[in-house]
Design a protein around this motif. Structure first.
Motif, PDB file in Angstrom:
ATOM      1  N   ASP A  24      28.949  -1.035  20.457  1.00  0.00           N
ATOM      2  CA  ASP A  24      30.200  -1.595  20.977  1.00  0.00           C
ATOM      3  C   ASP A  24      30.548  -2.895  20.244  1.00  0.00           C
ATOM      4  O   ASP A  24      29.674  -3.616  19.748  1.00  0.00           O
ATOM      5  N   HIS A  25      31.843  -3.190  20.185  1.00  0.00           N
ATOM      6  CA  HIS A  25      32.341  -4.343  19.448  1.00  0.00           C
ATOM      7  C   HIS A  25      31.875  -5.631  20.112  1.00  0.00           C
ATOM      8  O   HIS A  25      31.833  -5.743  21.337  1.00  0.00           O
ATOM      9  N   ASN A  26      31.553  -6.629  19.290  1.00  0.00           N
ATOM     10  CA  ASN A  26      30.966  -7.856  19.850  1.00  0.00           C
ATOM     11  C   ASN A  26      31.996  -8.854  20.357  1.00  0.00           C
ATOM     12  O   ASN A  26      31.631  -9.899  20.877  1.00  0.00           O
ATOM     13  N   ASN A  27      33.302  -8.582  20.178  1.00  0.00           N
ATOM     14  CA  ASN A  27      34.298  -9.500  20.704  1.00  0.00           C
ATOM     15  C   ASN A  27      35.238  -8.801  21.680  1.00  0.00           C
ATOM     16  O   ASN A  27      36.433  -9.084  21.743  1.00  0.00           O
ATOM     17  N   GLY A  28      34.662  -7.851  22.455  1.00  0.00           N
ATOM     18  CA  GLY A  28      35.464  -7.117  23.435  1.00  0.00           C
ATOM     19  C   GLY A  28      35.946  -8.011  24.565  1.00  0.00           C
ATOM     20  O   GLY A  28      35.351  -9.045  24.877  1.00  0.00           O
TER      21      GLY A  28
ATOM     22  N   GLY B  84      34.095  -2.748  23.257  1.00  0.00           N
ATOM     23  CA  GLY B  84      33.315  -3.806  23.901  1.00  0.00           C
ATOM     24  C   GLY B  84      33.850  -4.159  25.272  1.00  0.00           C
ATOM     25  O   GLY B  84      33.351  -5.075  25.924  1.00  0.00           O
ATOM     26  N   GLY B  85      34.862  -3.410  25.752  1.00  0.00           N
ATOM     27  CA  GLY B  85      35.443  -3.700  27.057  1.00  0.00           C
ATOM     28  C   GLY B  85      34.476  -3.491  28.195  1.00  0.00           C
ATOM     29  O   GLY B  85      34.429  -4.297  29.134  1.00  0.00           O
ATOM     30  N   SER B  86      33.676  -2.415  28.125  1.00  0.00           N
ATOM     31  CA  SER B  86      32.702  -2.151  29.189  1.00  0.00           C
ATOM     32  C   SER B  86      31.652  -3.258  29.257  1.00  0.00           C
ATOM     33  O   SER B  86      31.291  -3.728  30.343  1.00  0.00           O
ATOM     34  N   ARG B  87      31.166  -3.687  28.080  1.00  0.00           N
ATOM     35  CA  ARG B  87      30.168  -4.758  28.053  1.00  0.00           C
ATOM     36  C   ARG B  87      30.770  -6.067  28.565  1.00  0.00           C
ATOM     37  O   ARG B  87      30.135  -6.797  29.338  1.00  0.00           O
TER      38      ARG B  87
ATOM     39  N   SER C 221      37.160  -5.407  11.836  1.00  0.00           N
ATOM     40  CA  SER C 221      35.937  -4.685  11.450  1.00  0.00           C
ATOM     41  C   SER C 221      34.755  -5.647  11.537  1.00  0.00           C
ATOM     42  O   SER C 221      34.935  -6.876  11.504  1.00  0.00           O
ATOM     43  N   PRO C 222      33.530  -5.158  11.657  1.00  0.00           N
ATOM     44  CA  PRO C 222      33.154  -3.743  11.597  1.00  0.00           C
ATOM     45  C   PRO C 222      33.381  -3.026  12.929  1.00  0.00           C
ATOM     46  O   PRO C 222      33.128  -3.592  13.997  1.00  0.00           O
ATOM     47  N   LYS C 223      33.864  -1.811  12.842  1.00  0.00           N
ATOM     48  CA  LYS C 223      34.029  -0.984  14.022  1.00  0.00           C
ATOM     49  C   LYS C 223      34.075   0.475  13.582  1.00  0.00           C
ATOM     50  O   LYS C 223      34.342   0.792  12.417  1.00  0.00           O
ATOM     51  N   SER C 224      33.813   1.353  14.515  1.00  0.00           N
ATOM     52  CA  SER C 224      33.866   2.790  14.222  1.00  0.00           C
ATOM     53  C   SER C 224      35.306   3.216  14.039  1.00  0.00           C
ATOM     54  O   SER C 224      36.226   2.622  14.614  1.00  0.00           O
ATOM     55  N   SER C 225      35.518   4.260  13.255  1.00  0.00           N
ATOM     56  CA  SER C 225      36.870   4.765  13.072  1.00  0.00           C
ATOM     57  C   SER C 225      37.392   5.370  14.373  1.00  0.00           C
ATOM     58  O   SER C 225      36.607   5.846  15.201  1.00  0.00           O
ATOM     59  N   SER C 226      38.705   5.339  14.543  1.00  0.00           N
ATOM     60  CA  SER C 226      39.308   5.903  15.754  1.00  0.00           C
ATOM     61  C   SER C 226      38.979   7.381  15.883  1.00  0.00           C
ATOM     62  O   SER C 226      38.752   7.885  16.992  1.00  0.00           O
TER      63      SER C 226
END
Length: 515
Positions: free
Chosen positions: A255-259, A90-93, A326-331
């Motif tokens: 993308d993660h919502n707390n980036g 979520g860093g880009s967002r 989580s939830p997030k995609s695996s590395s």
């Protein structure tokens, strides 16, 4: 066939196919196939063997592993992984949301990569790839087409690098100038002094950079660039549907919502610091005799430095990604998708290297250089002729550095033997023409990497940049013609920029969306 006008056939066939089909891989493949058959008198098995040899020598040649190629290809994969971690975290967002509150106009969003292109002058590869990663979240938010972003990156990266003495390009050119000056017995000037004096004579560089900023300020979107920009503004579609795009991860994971902004800034900062540090270290290791800033950049291993910069950037991105809830995609999925996203760029780069080798074996560059030597023209018109020939050579071969290596010694020798006052203008014209040809060529590695950094389809980038490159070349050609008549550097450079300005003001589209 070698060293004759027939050696122009493979690049010409490639160009025609690119224009007709917009399929870069097919076009490059056809050029390689035709060139291989020409080199082997159209014998099938020998030609196939030539293609295979050309491919594997990218990785292994003369009994040694070609680490430079492996480092660069590995860096592309590492950059894809870094981008994937910045996106998935979520860093880009987050960066886009942060920047949109501070850069409030579409023009401002375009100014960011243009200005960064001027500031980051260490190396064109690094410039092309790193700036795209920083700017893309912002330009996407303001609906700037990816083709436009690729143009902004490409038309600042090579131009600024070729006039910076503290860069990989500058160091290479200064080293080449030293050998030419010694060979010609010009004891009254040093190589660094010659390089500095050549800067204002490199008309195309200043025309290209000036045109970038005029394009942003006046919305000078012409040709296919206009279509890309109108579509992006009206529909939000930044890419041409159905076309392969390197580095595109939008549909692979959410993308993660707390980036956080740091999840984009830190990997980029690590990439910058680690790459520059590695360039300094490898430059010191490679320097012979006294170690200076110039010797460091002349001896640095750029591809190796990029690899280690990319490796540390991936590690930092992973460290920032793992603690997220989580939830997030695996590395593993993030790494896999990041690597996969760079495969289109790698395919193009490999084929570009292959056709470059075939064209070199055919002697295309040598043939063009011989035409310059054979031309019986007035000495004052030498720069304009060399500018045109260097442009054609760089376009046909896809390499600025290769053109430098062939044309600089020839231009220096011709100038000394006709009029030594044309020595520096002739050498500057080689640099200018090389960058122009590089901007036009679909097999230019800098253009390929600019497409990759911007996340643009490569042929879209080449076709949208062409009109701007031709405008810069037209203005530069007129500048060199004026220089032939007046020998005034200041007047000729001013005239070059004035021509660019007039073309922009007269050709600016009247009907555009305001934003």
């Amino acid at each position: 066939m070698e060293g004759t006008i027939y050696s122009l056939l493979p690049p010409l066939i490639m160009l025609v196919l690119v224009l007709a089909t917009r399929q870069v891989l097919i076009s490059l493949g056809a050029g390689i196939l035709v060139g291989a058959f020409m080199l082997n008198d159209y014998e099938f098995l020998a030609s196939i063997n030539q293609i295979w040899t050309t491919f594997y020598t990218i990785f292994y040649s003369d009994g040694a592993v070609q680490w430079g190629s492996l480092y660069l290809l590995s860096f592309l994969l590492l950059l894809g992984i870094t981008t994937a971690f910045m996106t998935a975290s979520g860093g880009s967002r987050a960066f886009g949301e942060w920047a949109i509150g501070r850069i409030r106009t579409r023009k401002g969003a375009q100014m960011m990569p243009a200005i960064l292109g001027i500031i980051i002058f260490i190396d064109d590869y690094f410039n092309s790839l790193a700036i795209g990663q920083v700017a893309r979240p912002l330009t996407d938010r303001y609906k700037v087409s990816r083709a436009k972003l690729a143009y902004l990156i490409d038309s600042t990266s090579a131009p600024i690098t070729v006039i910076s003495p503290i860069s990989s390009w500058g160091a290479f050119i200064i080293g080449t100038l030293g050998s030419i000056i010694t060979a010609q017995g010009l004891t009254e000037i040093g190589e660094l002094e010659a390089f500095i004096k050549m800067i204002p004579l490199n008309f195309y560089v200043f025309a290209a950079i000036f045109l970038v900023f005029l394009t942003i300020l006046t919305k000078f979107d012409i040709g296919s660039m206009k279509r890309h920009e109108i579509r992006a503004e009206q529909t939000g579609e930044l890419l041409t549907k159905g076309k392969e795009v390197p580095g595109d991860l939008d549909s692979e994971f959410t993308d993660h919502n707390n980036g956080k902004v740091l999840q984009l800034i830190v990997p980029i900062a690590v990439l910058l610091v680690a790459t520059v540090s590695a360039m300094v270290i490898t430059g010191i290791q490679g320097s012979e005799g006294e170690v200076t800033i110039l010797s460091i950049f002349a001896s640095t291993n750029v591809n190796k430095s990029l690899f280690f910069g990319g490796l540390f950037a991936v590690i930092s991105g992973l460290i920032l990604y793992l603690p997220q809830p989580s939830p997030k995609s695996s590395s593993g999925k993030v790494i896999f998708e990041g690597m996969k996203s760079m495969l289109p760029a790698i395919y193009i780069l490999l084929l570009a290297w292959m056709i470059g080798s075939v064209i070199e074996a055919l002697g295309t560059g040598t043939f063009l250089a011989e035409q310059v030597e054979a031309a019986n023209i007035q000495a004052s018109y030498l720069p304009v002729l060399i500018f045109l020939v260097a442009g054609i050579m760089a376009f046909a071969t896809g390499t600025s550095w290769g053109t430098f290596g062939i044309m600089l010694p020839i231009a220096g020798e011709i100038a000394v033997n006709t009029d030594v006052q044309m020595f520096l203008p002739a050498l500057a014209a080689v640099l200018a023409g090389s960058v122009f040809g590089d901007h036009c060529s679909p097999i230019s590695d800098t253009s390929i990497l600019s497409s990759t950094g911007a996340g643009s389809n490569h042929i879209d980038h080449v076709m949208t940049q062409l009109p701007y490159a031709f405008i810069g070349a037209l203005a530069s050609g007129l500048g060199y013609l004026l220089f032939a008549l007046t020998t005034s550097t200041i007047l000729s450079l001013a005239a070059t920029l004035a021509v660019v300005l007039v073309i922009v003001l007269m050709g600016r589209p009247k009907s555009r969306i305001t934003s």
